[in-house]
Design a protein around this motif. Structure first.
Motif, PDB file in Angstrom:
ATOM      1  N   CYS A  63       0.832  -1.210   0.000  1.00 31.21           N
ATOM      2  CA  CYS A  63       0.000   0.000   0.000  1.00 31.21           C
ATOM      3  C   CYS A  63       0.863   1.256   0.000  1.00 31.21           C
ATOM      4  CB  CYS A  63      -0.934  -0.014   1.200  1.00 31.21           C
ATOM      5  SG  CYS A  63      -2.064   1.390   1.284  1.00 31.21           S
ATOM      6  N   LEU A  64       1.928   1.261   0.822  1.00 31.48           N
ATOM      7  CA  LEU A  64       2.836   2.410   0.849  1.00 31.48           C
ATOM      8  C   LEU A  64       3.481   2.626  -0.510  1.00 31.48           C
ATOM      9  CD1 LEU A  64       4.743   2.129   4.272  1.00 31.48           C
ATOM     10  CD2 LEU A  64       2.980   3.776   3.652  1.00 31.48           C
ATOM     11  N   GLU A  65       3.923   1.552  -1.121  1.00 31.00           N
ATOM     12  CA  GLU A  65       4.560   1.662  -2.446  1.00 31.00           C
ATOM     13  C   GLU A  65       3.587   2.240  -3.465  1.00 31.00           C
ATOM     14  OE1 GLU A  65       7.681  -2.097  -2.010  1.00 31.00           O
ATOM     15  OE2 GLU A  65       5.754  -2.360  -3.034  1.00 31.00           O
ATOM     16  N   LYS A  66       2.342   1.832  -3.369  1.00 32.31           N
ATOM     17  CA  LYS A  66       1.324   2.309  -4.298  1.00 32.31           C
ATOM     18  C   LYS A  66       1.033   3.792  -4.112  1.00 32.31           C
ATOM     19  CE  LYS A  66      -3.538   1.572  -5.507  1.00 32.31           C
ATOM     20  NZ  LYS A  66      -4.772   0.790  -5.189  1.00 32.31           N
ATOM     21  N   ASN A  67       1.100   4.263  -2.867  1.00 35.04           N
ATOM     22  CA  ASN A  67       0.676   5.640  -2.568  1.00 35.04           C
ATOM     23  C   ASN A  67       1.820   6.639  -2.427  1.00 35.04           C
ATOM     24  OD1 ASN A  67      -2.437   5.763  -1.989  1.00 35.04           O
ATOM     25  ND2 ASN A  67      -1.728   3.806  -1.168  1.00 35.04           N
ATOM     26  N   GLN A 115       9.313  11.741   4.879  1.00 37.24           N
ATOM     27  CA  GLN A 115       8.770  12.707   3.922  1.00 37.24           C
ATOM     28  C   GLN A 115       7.267  12.857   4.131  1.00 37.24           C
ATOM     29  OE1 GLN A 115      10.111  12.006  -0.162  1.00 37.24           O
ATOM     30  NE2 GLN A 115      11.713  10.641   0.624  1.00 37.24           N
ATOM     31  N   GLU A 116       6.757  14.003   3.731  1.00 38.13           N
ATOM     32  CA  GLU A 116       5.345  14.309   3.918  1.00 38.13           C
ATOM     33  C   GLU A 116       4.443  13.294   3.230  1.00 38.13           C
ATOM     34  OE1 GLU A 116       5.043  18.220   2.388  1.00 38.13           O
ATOM     35  OE2 GLU A 116       6.082  19.181   4.087  1.00 38.13           O
ATOM     36  N   THR A 117       4.816  12.879   2.017  1.00 37.49           N
ATOM     37  CA  THR A 117       3.969  11.944   1.280  1.00 37.49           C
ATOM     38  C   THR A 117       3.853  10.608   1.999  1.00 37.49           C
ATOM     39  OG1 THR A 117       5.899  11.299  -0.038  1.00 37.49           O
ATOM     40  CG2 THR A 117       4.444  12.990  -0.964  1.00 37.49           C
ATOM     41  N   GLN A 118       4.889  10.236   2.727  1.00 37.79           N
ATOM     42  CA  GLN A 118       4.859   8.969   3.460  1.00 37.79           C
ATOM     43  C   GLN A 118       3.877   9.029   4.622  1.00 37.79           C
ATOM     44  OE1 GLN A 118       8.988   8.591   4.469  1.00 37.79           O
ATOM     45  NE2 GLN A 118       9.571   7.828   2.438  1.00 37.79           N
ATOM     46  N   VAL A 119       3.730  10.199   5.213  1.00 34.20           N
ATOM     47  CA  VAL A 119       2.751  10.350   6.297  1.00 34.20           C
ATOM     48  C   VAL A 119       1.339  10.180   5.750  1.00 34.20           C
ATOM     49  CG1 VAL A 119       1.829  11.892   8.059  1.00 34.20           C
ATOM     50  CG2 VAL A 119       4.286  11.871   7.590  1.00 34.20           C
ATOM     51  N   GLY A 120       1.050  10.865   4.654  1.00 33.91           N
ATOM     52  CA  GLY A 120      -0.266  10.732   4.044  1.00 33.91           C
ATOM     53  C   GLY A 120      -0.558   9.307   3.625  1.00 33.91           C
ATOM     54  N   ALA A 121       0.465   8.640   3.067  1.00 31.65           N
ATOM     55  CA  ALA A 121       0.294   7.247   2.646  1.00 31.65           C
ATOM     56  C   ALA A 121       0.033   6.341   3.843  1.00 31.65           C
ATOM     57  CB  ALA A 121       1.529   6.777   1.886  1.00 31.65           C
ATOM     58  N   ALA A 122       0.722   6.589   4.963  1.00 30.79           N
ATOM     59  CA  ALA A 122       0.524   5.777   6.174  1.00 30.79           C
ATOM     60  C   ALA A 122      -0.903   5.904   6.684  1.00 30.79           C
ATOM     61  CB  ALA A 122       1.517   6.191   7.251  1.00 30.79           C
ATOM     62  N   VAL A 123      -1.442   7.105   6.639  1.00 35.04           N
ATOM     63  CA  VAL A 123      -2.826   7.318   7.065  1.00 35.04           C
ATOM     64  C   VAL A 123      -3.778   6.551   6.155  1.00 35.04           C
ATOM     65  CG1 VAL A 123      -4.674   9.034   7.264  1.00 35.04           C
ATOM     66  CG2 VAL A 123      -2.385   9.547   8.148  1.00 35.04           C
ATOM     67  N   ILE A 124      -3.582   6.677   4.848  1.00 39.80           N
ATOM     68  CA  ILE A 124      -4.449   5.989   3.889  1.00 39.80           C
ATOM     69  C   ILE A 124      -4.380   4.480   4.075  1.00 39.80           C
ATOM     70  CG2 ILE A 124      -4.733   5.469   1.433  1.00 39.80           C
ATOM     71  CD1 ILE A 124      -3.811   8.370   0.869  1.00 39.80           C
ATOM     72  N   CYS A 125      -3.168   3.954   4.265  1.00 39.08           N
ATOM     73  CA  CYS A 125      -2.998   2.503   4.366  1.00 39.08           C
ATOM     74  C   CYS A 125      -3.559   1.944   5.667  1.00 39.08           C
ATOM     75  CB  CYS A 125      -1.514   2.146   4.228  1.00 39.08           C
ATOM     76  SG  CYS A 125      -0.847   2.532   2.584  1.00 39.08           S
ATOM     77  N   ALA A 126      -3.377   2.667   6.778  1.00 36.74           N
ATOM     78  CA  ALA A 126      -3.960   2.219   8.044  1.00 36.74           C
ATOM     79  C   ALA A 126      -5.483   2.275   7.983  1.00 36.74           C
ATOM     80  CB  ALA A 126      -3.440   3.088   9.191  1.00 36.74           C
ATOM     81  N   LYS A 127      -5.985   3.307   7.341  1.00 36.53           N
ATOM     82  CA  LYS A 127      -7.436   3.457   7.195  1.00 36.53           C
ATOM     83  C   LYS A 127      -8.004   2.334   6.331  1.00 36.53           C
ATOM     84  CE  LYS A 127     -10.829   6.939   5.708  1.00 36.53           C
ATOM     85  NZ  LYS A 127     -10.974   8.267   5.055  1.00 36.53           N
ATOM     86  N   THR A 128      -7.308   2.014   5.234  1.00 36.61           N
ATOM     87  CA  THR A 128      -7.748   0.937   4.342  1.00 36.61           C
ATOM     88  C   THR A 128      -7.740  -0.411   5.048  1.00 36.61           C
ATOM     89  OG1 THR A 128      -6.877   2.137   2.423  1.00 36.61           O
ATOM     90  CG2 THR A 128      -7.256  -0.237   2.161  1.00 36.61           C
ATOM     91  N   ALA A 129      -6.708  -0.626   5.875  1.00 35.90           N
ATOM     92  CA  ALA A 129      -6.585  -1.896   6.597  1.00 35.90           C
ATOM     93  C   ALA A 129      -7.499  -1.978   7.811  1.00 35.90           C
ATOM     94  CB  ALA A 129      -5.133  -2.095   7.042  1.00 35.90           C
ATOM     95  N   GLY A 130      -8.061  -0.844   8.226  1.00 31.01           N
ATOM     96  CA  GLY A 130      -8.942  -0.837   9.392  1.00 31.01           C
ATOM     97  C   GLY A 130      -8.202  -1.058  10.692  1.00 31.01           C
ATOM     98  N   ILE A 131      -6.948  -0.589  10.761  1.00 23.53           N
ATOM     99  CA  ILE A 131      -6.119  -0.777  11.954  1.00 23.53           C
ATOM    100  C   ILE A 131      -5.897   0.570  12.635  1.00 23.53           C
ATOM    101  CG2 ILE A 131      -3.875  -1.560  12.814  1.00 23.53           C
ATOM    102  CD1 ILE A 131      -3.710  -3.424  10.432  1.00 23.53           C
TER     103      ILE A 131
END
Length: 564
Positions: A63-67, A115-131
């Motif tokens: 997910c991180l790689e994708k985002n 990096q800033e983009t990694q923070v946004g990606a982490a939020v998206i991926c945790a949200k997608t995973a429901g964790i």
């Protein structure tokens, strides 16, 4: 070099010693069976967790790689329990040893963005995973809310976000949330000897949590809180978008200035307005023992009247601690310590206290006249003359055992009341107080100006404080019971309806939420204590910006209950 009351000392925690006694009676056999079963269940739980973590790791990495479009780098910021560096990364910013036992639930993953983009990606991926996503800047939250949970969770650790850009011409600084207060002070000092910032006295505290919860220090009577000097911010919202003050809007900007950033998003940085400091300031520390000085009660009583009303440039912290008596062997007494920061010279301070607080008996030889940055080092309890370079030491992987609570006092406690409290301190034997005076600028700012409501009307704030070194769980229970008893004893003397508390002194005793269908009612219990009437505005903002309550923890701001 002496240790700070707030600086976390390093302790090497040994394993519990197990006595090997071959006693084959029935009771011991039962205990052995229970222990074996518990050990087996622990092994099964750990094995299951590791397997789960591996699965989560692979999914999260993809997910991180994708985002992020940085597939060759994101694996370097992601740690699972099978990674040899996982335990070190986790423990580096744990500041409370009682929350780092082998039985403490560990995260499935730790994400350490650069990096800033990694923070946004982490939020998206945790949200997608429901964790659940826990956000950590410095780890000084007293209840470990940023790195402990009862449900599966991921830590978003911001320690790499430590950029600090000081602009003396604009008298401002952009500081990222993972920087420490010590680093912030050091960078300001490098650019100017007559500028400072009103924030905490512990140099290893992370900027993000400190400021988003209110933030105060030894210049609060002159300037107010840290949040009173926030002029802009960057935050990643629940959709992974990067927002500044203009794009987030004034409601959300208001909320993250004292309402706890982790309820609303991920704070990346704050733009702060600097404050002027004189070239020379004055500090001192004076102690008096109850069983050696008959005027100790008078001093403490008078402190309540003087400290919140004296010259705004003077901050006098008062510590009350049970200590061993020097005159009665085996007995306890109370030590009262006044620790001061004055934005002026020693002569001015001696003259001022000679008029306003003669009971203290301050002499010029008690004072240290120094620069602002050296006063920062001294307040961190380093020896006078220690280089400011020590402020850059993050003191990683260091924690002692501690417990804290808070209160507000709105009317002076009588001498009879103080003497009764002293007896209780001696009876309990370990827990002490830190009294922090208000007044000055704190009385001039509206309670609704920021989410932090505890302004006018409060004479001082109490921090209940106990530290210990022993690892045994029974000792922890004893000290935790002490703090709670002292808190109960203080009920007649502190604020009421609500009995207020300070968000940055997290205390799960005053209420928690399970973030289920009753989260609003549960959140109101602690929310009104932390925020008083501002709680209701925070709930409305939370509901607007994070309606599904993704950014949540045990004491987060809840959303409004669904009409359905």
């Amino acid at each position: 070099m002496s240790k700070s009351l707030y600086k976390r000392g390093k302790y090497h925690h040994g394993l519990f010693q197990i006595q090997n006694q071959l006693v084959f009676d029935k009771m011991v056999m039962k205990d052995s069976f229970r222990l074996s079963l518990a050990f087996l269940l622990l092994i099964l739980h750990v094995s299951s967790s590791l397997a789960s973590s591996d699965s989560v790791y692979d999914t999260f990495l993809q997910c991180l790689e994708k985002n992020t479009n940085q597939s060759d780098q994101v694996s370097n910021i992601l740690y699972s329990p099978t990674n040899s560096s996982f335990s070190k990364v986790l423990s580096n910013y744990i500041r409370n040893a009682r929350l780092n036992r082998t039985t403490t639930r560990k995260p499935l993953l730790i994400v350490t963005p650069t990096q800033e983009t990694q923070v946004g990606a982490a939020v998206i991926c945790a949200k997608t995973a429901g964790i659940q996503l826990k956000i950590r800047s410095g780890g000084h939250d007293y209840e470990g809310i940023s790195y402990v949970s009862d449900v599966p969770f991921i830590i978003l650790d911001m320690f790499n976000f430590k950029s600090i850009a000081v602009d003396i011409a604009d008298e401002s600084v952009w500081v990222q949330s993972g920087a420490t207060l010590g680093e912030l002070y050091y960078e300001i000092w490098k650019k100017s000897k007559v500028h400072g910032f009103p924030a905490g006295v512990c140099p290893t505290v992370g900027v993000g949590g400190h400021i988003s919860g209110g933030g105060y220090g030894n210049m609060l009577r002159k300037y107010g809180l840290s949040v009173d000097f926030v002029v802009d911010a960057q935050i990643v919202d629940v959709n992974g978008k990067l927002l500044d003050r203009k794009s987030m809007g004034e409601d959300l900007f208001w909320a993250i200035k004292g309402g706890g950033g982790a309820s609303f998003g991920v704070i990346l940085s704050y733009k702060l307005k600097l404050v002027p400091v004189p070239e020379r300031v004055t500090v001192f520390r004076i102690e008096t023992l109850l069983d050696q000085n008959s005027t100790t009660t008078d001093i403490v009583y008078k402190w309540q009247q003087v400290a919140p009303s004296i010259d705004d440039g003077l901050f006098m912290r008062l510590l009350l601690q049970p200590v061993s008596s020097k005159v009665n062997k085996g007995a306890k007494t109370v030590r009262a310590t006044v620790i001061t920061m004055y934005l002026g010279t020693a002569d001015q301070l001696v003259s001022l206290l000679g008029k306003e607080f003669p009971e203290l008996g301050l002499k010029k030889e008690d004072c240290i006249e120094t620069s602002w940055i050296d006063s920062v080092v001294w307040w961190a309890n380093f020896d006078n003359g220690t280089s400011p370079d020590v402020l850059l030491d993050r003191d990683l992987d260091s924690a002692n055992f501690l417990r804290r609570k808070s209160d507000y006092v709105q009317n002076p406690i009588s001498k009879d009341g103080l003497e009764w409290i002293f007896k209780k301190l001696i009876e309990l034997g370990k827990t002490g107080f830190v009294f922090n005076p208000y007044g000055g600028k704190m009385s001039e700012i509206s309670a609704s100006e920021t989410p932090f409501p505890h302004r006018a009307g409060n004479l001082y704030k109490i921090q209940y404080s106990v530290n210990w070194d022993e690892v045994e769980i029974e000792i922890e229970r004893n000290y935790t019971t002490q703090v709670r008893r002292l808190y109960s004893y203080m009920t007649p003397f502190v604020s009421k309806n609500p009995r207020s508390a300070f968000l940055n002194y997290r205390d799960l005793d005053i209420g928690i939420t399970t973030n289920g269908k009753d989260s609003y009612q549960e959140g109101m219990v602690y929310g009104l204590k932390y925020f008083n009437d501002n709680f209701h505005r925070l709930v409305k903002i939370k509901t607007a910006v994070d309606p599904d309550n993704f950014f949540r923890n045990e004491q987060s701001i809840p959303t409004l209950p669904s009409k359905a």
